[in-house]
Design a protein around this motif. Structure first.
Motif, short mmCIF file in Angstrom:
data_model
loop_
_atom_site.label_atom_id
_atom_site.label_comp_id
_atom_site.label_asym_id
_atom_site.label_seq_id
_atom_site.Cartn_x
_atom_site.Cartn_y
_atom_site.Cartn_z
N LEU A 1 4.67 -2.75 0.17
CA LEU A 1 3.42 -2.21 -0.15
C LEU A 1 2.66 -2.64 -1.70
O LEU A 1 3.00 -1.48 -2.77
N GLN B 1 2.25 -7.07 1.58
CA GLN B 1 2.99 -6.20 1.91
C GLN B 1 4.77 -7.69 1.71
O GLN B 1 4.50 -8.59 1.87
N PHE C 1 -3.27 -5.11 -2.81
CA PHE C 1 -2.02 -5.07 -2.18
C PHE C 1 -1.56 -6.55 -1.36
O PHE C 1 -1.93 -6.62 -1.14
N GLN D 1 8.86 -2.09 4.72
CA GLN D 1 8.38 -2.98 3.16
C GLN D 1 8.05 -2.85 2.32
O GLN D 1 7.98 -1.39 1.77
#
Length: 145
Positions: A48, A36, A34, A46
């Motif tokens: 993810l 951010q 992943f 944010q």
């Protein structure tokens, strides 16, 4: 490197910033990488975003922005799995469930995401602490989006 995202179309990311979840995220065990993505400058939220699956993205925030005195002990297995050497290299986030309004939205304080900011290893930890709820209402007085 370019990736497709759920909310922002195609974006360029720095491969060095990819977070690795060795065992995935509960419910998404096959998803191991992943990144951010800031939603906007100075936002408390944010994204993810999965590197592998465009549609898989979570809204996250720091639990310290929505509740006072959020604290928990990171168990030894997690310290070992993330290769944590000191407290300074740990970042903690929680997944937000956005509802129709921000007032109705909640954060999962029971299952924080712990990130080693040095090596980019990450893990969602399920706390055995009844103090924290899965659906904690966002404290709008502290929201500074």
């Amino acid at each position: 490197m370019n990736i497709q995202t759920a909310y922002m179309g195609e974006i360029e990311i720095n491969p060095a910033m990819i977070l690795t979840f060795e065992h995935g995220i509960p419910g998404f065990e096959e998803e191991k990488q992943f990144v951010q993505i800031p939603i906007e400058e100075n936002s408390m939220f944010q994204i993810l975003q999965s590197i592998q699956t465009k549609e898989l993205a979570f809204i996250i925030t720091s639990p310290y922005l929505i509740t006072e005195n959020y604290t928990f002990e990171i168990d030894e297995a997690t310290v070992h799995a993330l290769d944590i050497k000191c407290e300074k290299e740990v970042a903690v986030f929680v997944i937000v469930t956005l509802k129709e309004t921000l007032e109705e939205s909640t954060a999962n304080l029971k299952a924080p995401i712990v990130i080693n900011t040095t090596n980019h290893k990450a893990k969602q930890v399920i706390l055995n602490d009844e103090t924290y709820a899965i659906r904690h209402k966002l404290n709008l007085q502290s929201v500074k989006g």
